[in-house]
Every structure is written in C-alpha cells, then in structure tokens.
Scaffold this active site. Structure first.
Site, short mmCIF file in Angstrom:
data_model
loop_
_atom_site.label_atom_id
_atom_site.label_comp_id
_atom_site.label_asym_id
_atom_site.label_seq_id
_atom_site.Cartn_x
_atom_site.Cartn_y
_atom_site.Cartn_z
N LYS A 34 13.00 18.02 47.46
CA LYS A 34 13.75 18.12 48.72
C LYS A 34 14.98 18.98 48.48
CE LYS A 34 15.35 15.24 52.57
NZ LYS A 34 15.38 13.84 53.10
N GLY B 74 13.07 20.90 57.93
CA GLY B 74 13.84 20.32 59.03
C GLY B 74 15.22 20.92 59.10
N LYS B 75 16.05 20.35 59.96
CA LYS B 75 17.40 20.87 60.15
C LYS B 75 18.26 20.68 58.92
CE LYS B 75 17.96 18.30 63.75
NZ LYS B 75 18.58 17.60 64.91
N VAL C 138 3.98 11.34 48.59
CA VAL C 138 3.22 10.27 49.23
C VAL C 138 1.94 10.86 49.79
CG1 VAL C 138 3.25 8.48 51.00
CG2 VAL C 138 5.37 9.07 49.79
N GLU D 210 8.45 11.15 44.40
CA GLU D 210 7.02 10.92 44.58
C GLU D 210 6.49 11.66 45.79
OE1 GLU D 210 4.27 7.08 46.00
OE2 GLU D 210 6.41 6.86 45.59
N VAL E 277 11.24 20.60 52.23
CA VAL E 277 10.54 19.86 51.19
C VAL E 277 9.35 20.68 50.71
CG1 VAL E 277 9.40 17.70 50.59
CG2 VAL E 277 11.25 17.69 52.28
N ALA F 257 16.95 19.79 55.58
CA ALA F 257 16.34 20.01 54.27
C ALA F 257 14.95 20.62 54.42
CB ALA F 257 16.24 18.68 53.51
N ASP G 123 13.50 9.53 54.22
CA ASP G 123 14.67 10.16 54.84
C ASP G 123 15.84 9.20 54.98
OD1 ASP G 123 13.35 12.55 54.97
OD2 ASP G 123 12.78 12.37 57.07
N ASP H 195 18.29 5.84 61.18
CA ASP H 195 17.55 6.84 61.96
C ASP H 195 16.05 6.61 61.83
OD1 ASP H 195 17.40 9.07 63.65
OD2 ASP H 195 17.15 10.45 61.97
#
Length: 285
Positions: free
Chosen positions: A44, A26-27, A124, A122, A31, A29, A185, A168
């Site tokens: 992350k 993403g912008k 998920v 973790e 992962v 980070a 997040d 968010d």
C-alpha cells in the site's frame, strides 16, 4: 510492469522482489500485488494529501497520540512541518492499528512491515486464489448474510474492546476471503475513549454493515447491535466474547443531537427498498 517510484526503494532493499500488478487505486493510496520470495503480498503506497484533505480529517484525529512534543506543537500550528508530521502520523496510524488488532484477534490483513512509507501486508484472496472481492460486490444467500453479519459485529466488538473504532466501515472496505470477511483500511481509525465522535462513528459503522447485509436478510434491519455494544462499553461491561442480542431500549426522551437515528433509519429503509426491488425482479423472471 514498470515499478512505481514508491516501490523501487523496497526492491533495492530486498523487501520485495517484484511488482506484479496494480490492485486498486483510491484517493489516499494505491495498492499493488508484489512478490516477496515465494510469497505474493500487497503493498500500500500512500499518497500525499492536500491541505483540504487535512481539514476533512479533523474529526478522526481527535484523541490520537503524537510522537513527540515538538511534532504535537507543529501540528497544532498547522505549519509546513506540522502538516508533514500530520501526514506521517496519519500513515503510521493504520500500521499501528493493524498490529494492535491482529494481536486482539480481529480478522484484518496480516502486516509484514512498514518500509519507506509503504505498508506491506497479506494479500487477501478468495477460494479460487484470486484477489478477494469487496462485500458490496458479492451476492449472498440470507444464511450467508446472517453469518457474515454476526462475524462482522463480533469484529467490531473486538475492535471496541481494544479501544478502537474503525470510523469508516462500509461494504467496500470489507473483503470476502475464502474463510470469510476481512476488514481493511484503517488510516481513519479513532480512539473509542478519546474521540467525542467515537459513538457516532461506531453506530455508523454498524449501520453500514447492517444496511448492506440486511438487503439479503431483511430481519437484520430490526437489530440495534451498535447501540447495545456502545452502552455496554460505556458501562465497562463489554468483553470480546460478550453475548449480544441486537435488542436495545432507546431513550425516546433524550434529544438526538448528532442525528444518528435518522441516518440509521434512512439507510435501513434504502436497504429494504433494494431488497424489495430484487424480489420484484425475481418474480418477473
């Protein structure tokens, strides 16, 4: 795969043993799925942000505590050192929030440490053991939508009782694990008592989840859990297990300065239109 530069230090220190694959980017980070001994986790890696991004974060940073008076002064002056400290504080916020929320019983990924600017936590997964999809990517029955909504409203209540608002929350930072939704997040999490925009953000968080799940169970669109929980919070009467009804008596005489009511109605109307479109398509089939 080739080890990303941000993860090499963790391999060198024995925190992780290998990087298996990228998970998402993403912008703010990237992962990665990593292996640590016999465990598969995710890492992350935060990206450095430009000055423009710092300016966009102002509303989230109000009320946050900064570690050290020198750092606080530097951030206030927006110096080069201050921007660096602000970047560090932004990353630390998510780490601190995860530990705080796990302690409060909120369903968030279990953190496994913060090393060299990388958050290890973790992974998920869904019932098949694959990386869990986002809430906005799955199809649900009306009953599943109602169950998920009740669960997520309860998670938001627990966050608020811990003094935090996600800030968010949307269908794209909720993962659907084998045992139900997981909220992710948190770099933009805000102080419920210390941020003047906390109420607006809380209502937006609840509305985003309601608008999404209301597309599968339209009766959810007539509930007002955000307003109800915030009123109880302000009155000092909200507890993690407080029973909510989704019913709220609005003060029609009060001016709606922040425009939240319009945003809520617009989003719910959009969700209802999507639901009607799905029903029409099903009838054509």
């Amino acid at each position: 795969m080739k080890t990303p530069a941000g993860l090499q230090a963790l391999i060198d220190d024995g925190v992780i043993d290998a990087v298996l694959r990228p998970l998402k980017s993403g912008k703010e980070a990237s992962v990665y799925v990593v292996r640590a001994g016999d465990d598969v986790r995710c890492a992350k890696v935060y990206k450095d942000m430009a000055q423009r991004s710092f300016q966009q974060r102002v509303q989230y940073q109000e009320g946050r505590k900064v570690r050290g008076s020198r750092e606080a002064r530097a951030i206030g002056k927006a110096s080069k050192y201050g921007r660096k400290q602000q970047e560090t504080a932004w990353k630390n916020t998510e780490v601190d929030a995860l530990y705080q929320l796990r302690e409060a019983g909120v369903r968030v990924p279990e953190p496994h440490g913060y090393f060299h600017g990388v958050l290890v936590m973790e992974l998920v997964v869904d019932a098949a053991g694959h990386s869990a999809p986002r809430l906005g990517e799955v199809e649900l029955s009306p009953e599943q939508a109602r169950t998920f909504h009740a669960f997520l409203v309860r998670q938001i209540v627990k966050m608020l009782c811990s003094g935090l608002v996600h800030g968010d929350l949307s269908p794209y930072n909720v993962l659907v694990a084998a045992d139900g939704p997981v909220v992710i997040d948190f770099p933009q999490v805000v102080s419920a008592a210390g941020n003047n925009a906390a109420r607006t953000m809380l209502l937006r968080d609840v509305n985003n989840i309601t608008a999404c799940l209301g597309g599968w169970a339209p009766e959810l669109l007539d509930t007002w859990y955000g307003e109800e929980m915030w009123a109880l919070f302000e009155a000092g009467e909200l507890r993690p297990d407080t029973g909510l009804t989704g019913v709220f008596e609005h003060d029609e005489s009060a001016p709606d300065i922040d425009g939240v009511r319009h945003a809520i109605n617009d989003a719910r109307e959009e969700a209802l239109i999507r639901q009607q479109g799905r029903e029409a398509a099903a009838e054509e089939d």
